[in-house]
Design a protein around this motif. Structure first.
Motif, short mmCIF file in Angstrom:
data_model
loop_
_atom_site.label_atom_id
_atom_site.label_comp_id
_atom_site.label_asym_id
_atom_site.label_seq_id
_atom_site.Cartn_x
_atom_site.Cartn_y
_atom_site.Cartn_z
N SER A 1 6.06 29.14 58.25
CA SER A 1 7.45 29.21 57.36
C SER A 1 8.67 29.68 58.31
N GLN B 1 11.81 29.42 60.41
CA GLN B 1 12.58 28.47 61.09
C GLN B 1 12.73 28.53 62.57
N ASP B 2 12.80 29.78 63.15
CA ASP B 2 12.83 29.91 64.49
C ASP B 2 11.33 29.22 65.30
N ALA C 1 8.01 24.96 63.76
CA ALA C 1 9.61 24.84 64.19
C ALA C 1 9.50 24.55 65.82
N THR D 1 15.92 30.34 68.92
CA THR D 1 16.84 30.24 67.56
C THR D 1 17.66 29.12 68.19
#
Length: 392
Positions: free
Chosen positions: A58, A60-61, A78, A152
């Motif tokens: 889950s 996002q990075d 990701a 990120t």
């Protein structure tokens, strides 16, 4: 005595069996809690494994585990999205071709301290990323050290910062030009009042024109500021043909001067859900641009139809079109394809940006298609109900 010997052996064997059974029972009593503890620990370990898996999935990075040599041993979705498929077993340098990233990992390995930096990755796609690499504690018997690398993606953030910076620079430039013209003409009148009324009138006309230009720009900036705040507008059902014909009447003189024909293909009774003033402003900017940047004896066509998304309004023109490389940026504030031509036409460079923000505040979207030398099509899609607008 010899007769009792077998019985004695049987008795001894029985006693030995009983002792063995008692020891087995005692051992079993000791093993049962250990087995329960093992099962509980295994279940707890499985729970944390699943929790780690779902967390990695889950995030996002982009998160990766790498060796001291930079070999990727584990990656979340990701990371695959950022660096492409086939990551496992390859090194960070192979996937990114970024020597600064490799240097960051080397520094972390040597110092055993967390390292971070903002880097540009040019492979497999150009992105700005903020990278953090930190050593992870491992067992003394582990074959090699493990390092956590977190990427990120800050490309969008840097793009918005650039837009903000460009906006400040553009506002300064756009305001400086009319202010300089006003000052120059005012000083000319103050220093040496012309005897010729015609020259005096020309100076005054220039001051008035540049003041009007500043006023238009200030008004557009205020509208844009309100639109960017994206308050949910109070919408109502509006008969589109009434709005379109009213705007065409206001722009008729401009169209006739440019020898532009305006055609309307909006079904009678076609209704849209919108805030009336904002709808008028959206269509005014699109129709005004279509007339202003058209070719002589050109045509503007306004169409409307219902789609699964809602009401679609399209404004077409037969102008010179917009080069493909400019299409992604034409909704930015003060962005102009042809700066000299736009200023000559009296544009502020904010019209399309206002359109975009007003449409998005309604929960809709705006799109553009253009072919160089043929013309352009600007489309606006507005949801047809309050529920659709709030969900958007």
């Amino acid at each position: 005595m010899a007769a009792f010997l077998p019985w004695l052996l049987v008795l001894a064997l029985g006693i030995a069996v009983m002792v063995l059974v008692m020891k087995l029972r005692r051992t079993e009593e000791q093993v049962v809690p250990l087995r329960q503890r093992y099962e509980e620990t295994s279940a707890e370990l499985q729970h944390y494994r699943l929790l780690l898996h779902h967390t990695m999935q889950s995030l996002q990075d982009a998160v990766m585990l790498v060796t001291a040599e930079g070999v990727i041993t584990l990656a979340n979705p990701a990371a695959f999205h950022l660096l492409g498929e086939g990551l496992l077993g390859q090194t960070l340098l192979q996937r990114t071709l970024c020597y600064d990233l490799n240097l960051l990992l080397t520094r972390c390995v040597l110092t055993q301290r967390p390292q971070h930096a903002e880097l540009r990755l040019n492979h497999p796609q150009s992105r700005m990323v903020f990278v953090r690499i930190l050593p992870l504690p491992t067992s003394p018997h582990a074959a090699e050290s493990v390092y956590l690398a977190v990427f990120t993606d800050i490309s969008e953030l840097r793009r918005l910062e650039q837009i903000r910076s460009d906006f400040v620079a553009n506002v300064s430039h756009e305001l400086r030009t009319p202010l300089a013209a006003i000052r120059a003409n005012a000083e000319a009148l103050l220093d040496n009042t012309p005897n010729d009324p015609a020259i005096q009138q020309r100076f005054l006309n220039t001051i008035v024109q540049q003041t009007e230009r500043l006023t238009r720009m200030t008004d557009d900036l205020l509208v844009l500021a309100k639109a960017e705040a994206r308050p949910i507008p109070q919408t109502q059902q509006i008969k589109l043909s009434d709005v379109v014909h009213s705007l065409i009447d206001q722009l008729r003189a401009q169209a006739e001067d440019a020898h532009i024909t305006v055609a309307v293909d909006v079904p009678e009774g076609f209704a849209v859900t919108a805030q009336r003033d904002q709808l008028e402003q959206i269509l005014w900017n699109l129709i005004d641009n279509a007339i202003k940047y058209n070719r002589p004896d050109g045509q503007v066509r306004i169409r409307a139809r219902k789609t699964p998304e809602g009401s679609e309004i399209v404004v077409e023109d037969t102008g010179i079109g917009i080069p493909h490389e400019h299409l992604e940026r034409i909704f930015e504030r003060f962005y102009r394809v042809d700066k000299a031509r736009s200023r000559a036409k009296g544009g502020t460079g904010l019209g399309l940006s206002i359109v975009k923000h007003l449409v998005e505040s309604h929960g809709g979207r705006v799109w553009v298609e253009s072919e160089w030398g043929v013309g352009s099509r600007f489309g606006v899609v507005l949801p047809d109900s309050q529920v659709e607008r709030e969900c958007a």
